[in-house]
Design a protein around this motif. Structure first.
Motif, PDB file in Angstrom:
ATOM      1  N   VAL A  14       0.838  -1.204   0.000  1.00  0.00           N
ATOM      2  CA  VAL A  14       0.000   0.000   0.000  1.00  0.00           C
ATOM      3  C   VAL A  14       0.872   1.254   0.000  1.00  0.00           C
ATOM      4  N   LEU A  15       1.973   1.231   0.749  1.00  0.00           N
ATOM      5  CA  LEU A  15       2.890   2.365   0.774  1.00  0.00           C
ATOM      6  C   LEU A  15       3.459   2.641  -0.613  1.00  0.00           C
ATOM      7  N   VAL A  16       3.886   1.597  -1.303  1.00  0.00           N
ATOM      8  CA  VAL A  16       4.430   1.770  -2.656  1.00  0.00           C
ATOM      9  C   VAL A  16       3.365   2.327  -3.592  1.00  0.00           C
ATOM     10  N   ALA A  17       2.140   1.767  -3.490  1.00  0.00           N
ATOM     11  CA  ALA A  17       1.050   2.241  -4.349  1.00  0.00           C
ATOM     12  C   ALA A  17       0.696   3.691  -4.042  1.00  0.00           C
ATOM     13  N   ALA A  18       0.684   4.066  -2.762  1.00  0.00           N
ATOM     14  CA  ALA A  18       0.350   5.438  -2.383  1.00  0.00           C
ATOM     15  C   ALA A  18       1.418   6.411  -2.866  1.00  0.00           C
ATOM     16  N   TYR A  19       2.674   6.036  -2.747  1.00  0.00           N
ATOM     17  CA  TYR A  19       3.764   6.909  -3.196  1.00  0.00           C
ATOM     18  C   TYR A  19       3.704   7.105  -4.720  1.00  0.00           C
ATOM     19  N   THR A  20       3.447   6.022  -5.429  1.00  0.00           N
ATOM     20  CA  THR A  20       3.344   6.119  -6.886  1.00  0.00           C
ATOM     21  C   THR A  20       2.154   6.985  -7.297  1.00  0.00           C
ATOM     22  N   ALA A  21       1.017   6.785  -6.616  1.00  0.00           N
ATOM     23  CA  ALA A  21      -0.172   7.577  -6.938  1.00  0.00           C
ATOM     24  C   ALA A  21       0.034   9.054  -6.612  1.00  0.00           C
ATOM     25  N   ALA A  22       0.755   9.341  -5.521  1.00  0.00           N
ATOM     26  CA  ALA A  22       0.991  10.741  -5.157  1.00  0.00           C
ATOM     27  C   ALA A  22       1.817  11.465  -6.215  1.00  0.00           C
ATOM     28  N   PRO A  66      -1.669  13.468  -8.601  1.00  0.00           N
ATOM     29  CA  PRO A  66      -1.743  14.407  -7.471  1.00  0.00           C
ATOM     30  C   PRO A  66      -3.162  14.921  -7.265  1.00  0.00           C
ATOM     31  N   LEU A  67      -3.524  15.090  -6.016  1.00  0.00           N
ATOM     32  CA  LEU A  67      -4.844  15.609  -5.686  1.00  0.00           C
ATOM     33  C   LEU A  67      -4.858  17.124  -5.862  1.00  0.00           C
ATOM     34  N   PRO A  68      -5.982  17.682  -6.291  1.00  0.00           N
ATOM     35  CA  PRO A  68      -6.051  19.143  -6.474  1.00  0.00           C
ATOM     36  C   PRO A  68      -6.068  19.875  -5.141  1.00  0.00           C
ATOM     37  N   GLU A  69      -5.535  21.075  -5.158  1.00  0.00           N
ATOM     38  CA  GLU A  69      -5.571  22.007  -4.028  1.00  0.00           C
ATOM     39  C   GLU A  69      -4.676  21.616  -2.846  1.00  0.00           C
ATOM     40  N   VAL A  70      -3.923  20.527  -2.953  1.00  0.00           N
ATOM     41  CA  VAL A  70      -3.041  20.132  -1.852  1.00  0.00           C
ATOM     42  C   VAL A  70      -1.651  19.836  -2.408  1.00  0.00           C
ATOM     43  N   SER A  71      -0.664  19.926  -1.543  1.00  0.00           N
ATOM     44  CA  SER A  71       0.719  19.683  -1.946  1.00  0.00           C
ATOM     45  C   SER A  71       0.981  18.179  -2.069  1.00  0.00           C
ATOM     46  N   THR A  72       2.181  17.841  -2.531  1.00  0.00           N
ATOM     47  CA  THR A  72       2.526  16.443  -2.748  1.00  0.00           C
ATOM     48  C   THR A  72       2.574  15.652  -1.447  1.00  0.00           C
ATOM     49  N   ASP A  73       3.125  16.245  -0.384  1.00  0.00           N
ATOM     50  CA  ASP A  73       3.207  15.515   0.875  1.00  0.00           C
ATOM     51  C   ASP A  73       1.827  15.290   1.487  1.00  0.00           C
ATOM     52  N   VAL A  74       0.946  16.278   1.380  1.00  0.00           N
ATOM     53  CA  VAL A  74      -0.426  16.084   1.875  1.00  0.00           C
ATOM     54  C   VAL A  74      -1.152  15.047   1.020  1.00  0.00           C
ATOM     55  N   THR A  75      -0.912  15.071  -0.290  1.00  0.00           N
ATOM     56  CA  THR A  75      -1.490  14.048  -1.162  1.00  0.00           C
ATOM     57  C   THR A  75      -1.042  12.658  -0.742  1.00  0.00           C
ATOM     58  N   LEU A  76       0.236  12.502  -0.437  1.00  0.00           N
ATOM     59  CA  LEU A  76       0.741  11.210   0.018  1.00  0.00           C
ATOM     60  C   LEU A  76       0.085  10.794   1.321  1.00  0.00           C
ATOM     61  N   ALA A  77      -0.087  11.742   2.243  1.00  0.00           N
ATOM     62  CA  ALA A  77      -0.749  11.424   3.513  1.00  0.00           C
ATOM     63  C   ALA A  77      -2.193  10.969   3.286  1.00  0.00           C
ATOM     64  N   CYS A  78      -2.902  11.629   2.370  1.00  0.00           N
ATOM     65  CA  CYS A  78      -4.286  11.242   2.076  1.00  0.00           C
ATOM     66  C   CYS A  78      -4.349   9.824   1.511  1.00  0.00           C
ATOM     67  N   TYR A  79      -3.462   9.528   0.569  1.00  0.00           N
ATOM     68  CA  TYR A  79      -3.443   8.198  -0.027  1.00  0.00           C
ATOM     69  C   TYR A  79      -3.068   7.136   1.007  1.00  0.00           C
ATOM     70  N   LEU A  80      -2.129   7.445   1.880  1.00  0.00           N
ATOM     71  CA  LEU A  80      -1.731   6.484   2.909  1.00  0.00           C
ATOM     72  C   LEU A  80      -2.877   6.199   3.873  1.00  0.00           C
ATOM     73  N   LEU A  81      -3.534   7.252   4.339  1.00  0.00           N
ATOM     74  CA  LEU A  81      -4.646   7.063   5.272  1.00  0.00           C
ATOM     75  C   LEU A  81      -5.784   6.283   4.627  1.00  0.00           C
ATOM     76  N   ALA A  82      -6.108   6.633   3.388  1.00  0.00           N
ATOM     77  CA  ALA A  82      -7.200   5.934   2.705  1.00  0.00           C
ATOM     78  C   ALA A  82      -6.826   4.477   2.424  1.00  0.00           C
ATOM     79  N   GLY A  83      -5.616   4.252   1.903  1.00  0.00           N
ATOM     80  CA  GLY A  83      -5.211   2.899   1.549  1.00  0.00           C
ATOM     81  C   GLY A  83      -5.051   1.991   2.748  1.00  0.00           C
ATOM     82  N   LEU A  84      -4.350   2.465   3.791  1.00  0.00           N
ATOM     83  CA  LEU A  84      -4.160   1.636   4.974  1.00  0.00           C
ATOM     84  C   LEU A  84      -5.461   1.457   5.746  1.00  0.00           C
ATOM     85  N   GLY A  85      -6.336   2.454   5.702  1.00  0.00           N
ATOM     86  CA  GLY A  85      -7.640   2.304   6.344  1.00  0.00           C
ATOM     87  C   GLY A  85      -8.474   1.226   5.681  1.00  0.00           C
ATOM     88  N   LEU A  86      -8.528   1.243   4.350  1.00  0.00           N
ATOM     89  CA  LEU A  86      -9.265   0.205   3.632  1.00  0.00           C
ATOM     90  C   LEU A  86      -8.621  -1.172   3.836  1.00  0.00           C
TER      91      LEU A  86
END
Length: 221
Positions: A121-129, A133-153
């Protein structure tokens, strides 16, 4: 005595990749661990790192309110597990024979599998970030969003225990909240998402107590 806003101001230097690293560690602990004390501590710290990132997107006062809701949820989980432990004291104590050793081996194998899945999930989140990239947020916040969503699921999918599923849903919701706060930083949305999180926590606590009452005191897998 410094207020919470003063504390967040002093720790603002962590509201970047250090906070993302903290989110990765705490969410990873939730995926791997089945100890309720460690999980409550990890969730408490996870909300702290999320609040640090939120201060970059919304007003610090609103971020603190979101954090207070999260920490109240942690208190609910702590009291629930204490209650579950008290109810479980009347159950028979498990032995240390072959069945117990087999159960420990299963738990160890499960932790190894969860760790491997978390790395994927970490590798997938980093690649997706980097590529999506998510709109209106920076790359590090995008990575945090993907990590929280992916690890939560991942946490929701790997366990049938009410507490683990609840932790997974709250972790996923934290990722969604972190992204949506940048799009709609209003108090109404913050209150709605906070209410949803608290309802998830109450439902999780109720199911956990019902599980213990029905005779599943030690089942956290």
């Amino acid at each position: 005595m410094p207020t919470l806003i003063d504390l967040l101001t002093r720790l603002s230097f962590l509201a970047a990749m250090p906070a993302v690293a903290g989110i990765l560690i705490t969410a990873g602990l939730l995926v791997v661990s089945r100890g309720w004390r460690l999980n409550v501590i990890a969730l408490t710290l996870q909300y702290f790192f999320v609040v640090l990132l939120l201060t970059r997107l919304i007003q610090p006062e609103v971020a603190i309110v979101k954090g207070l809701i999260g920490w109240m949820i942690c208190i609910v989980f702590y009291l629930t597990e204490r209650r579950a432990s008290a109810l479980g004291q009347s159950s028979a104590v498990e032995g240390t024979g072959p069945s117990q050793r087999w159960r420990r081996w299963i738990m160890s194998a499960r932790a190894s599998f969860c760790l491997l899945a978390g790395i994927l999930v970490l590798v997938a989140a980093y690649t997706a970030a980097l590529r999506i990239p998510l709109p209106e947020v920076s790359t590090d916040v995008t990575l945090a969003c993907y990590l929280l969503a992916g690890l939560g699921l991942l946490l929701v999918g790997l366990s049938e225990a009410p507490m683990q599923v609840g932790l997974g849903l709250l972790t996923f919701l934290s990722g969604f909240d972190l992204f949506y706060a940048a799009l709609e930083p209003s108090l109404a949305v913050a209150g709605l998402l906070g209410a949803v999180s608290f309802l998830i926590a109450l439902a999780t606590a109720q199911l956990r107590v019902a599980q213990v009452t029905a005779g599943g005191e030690g089942k956290t897998l």
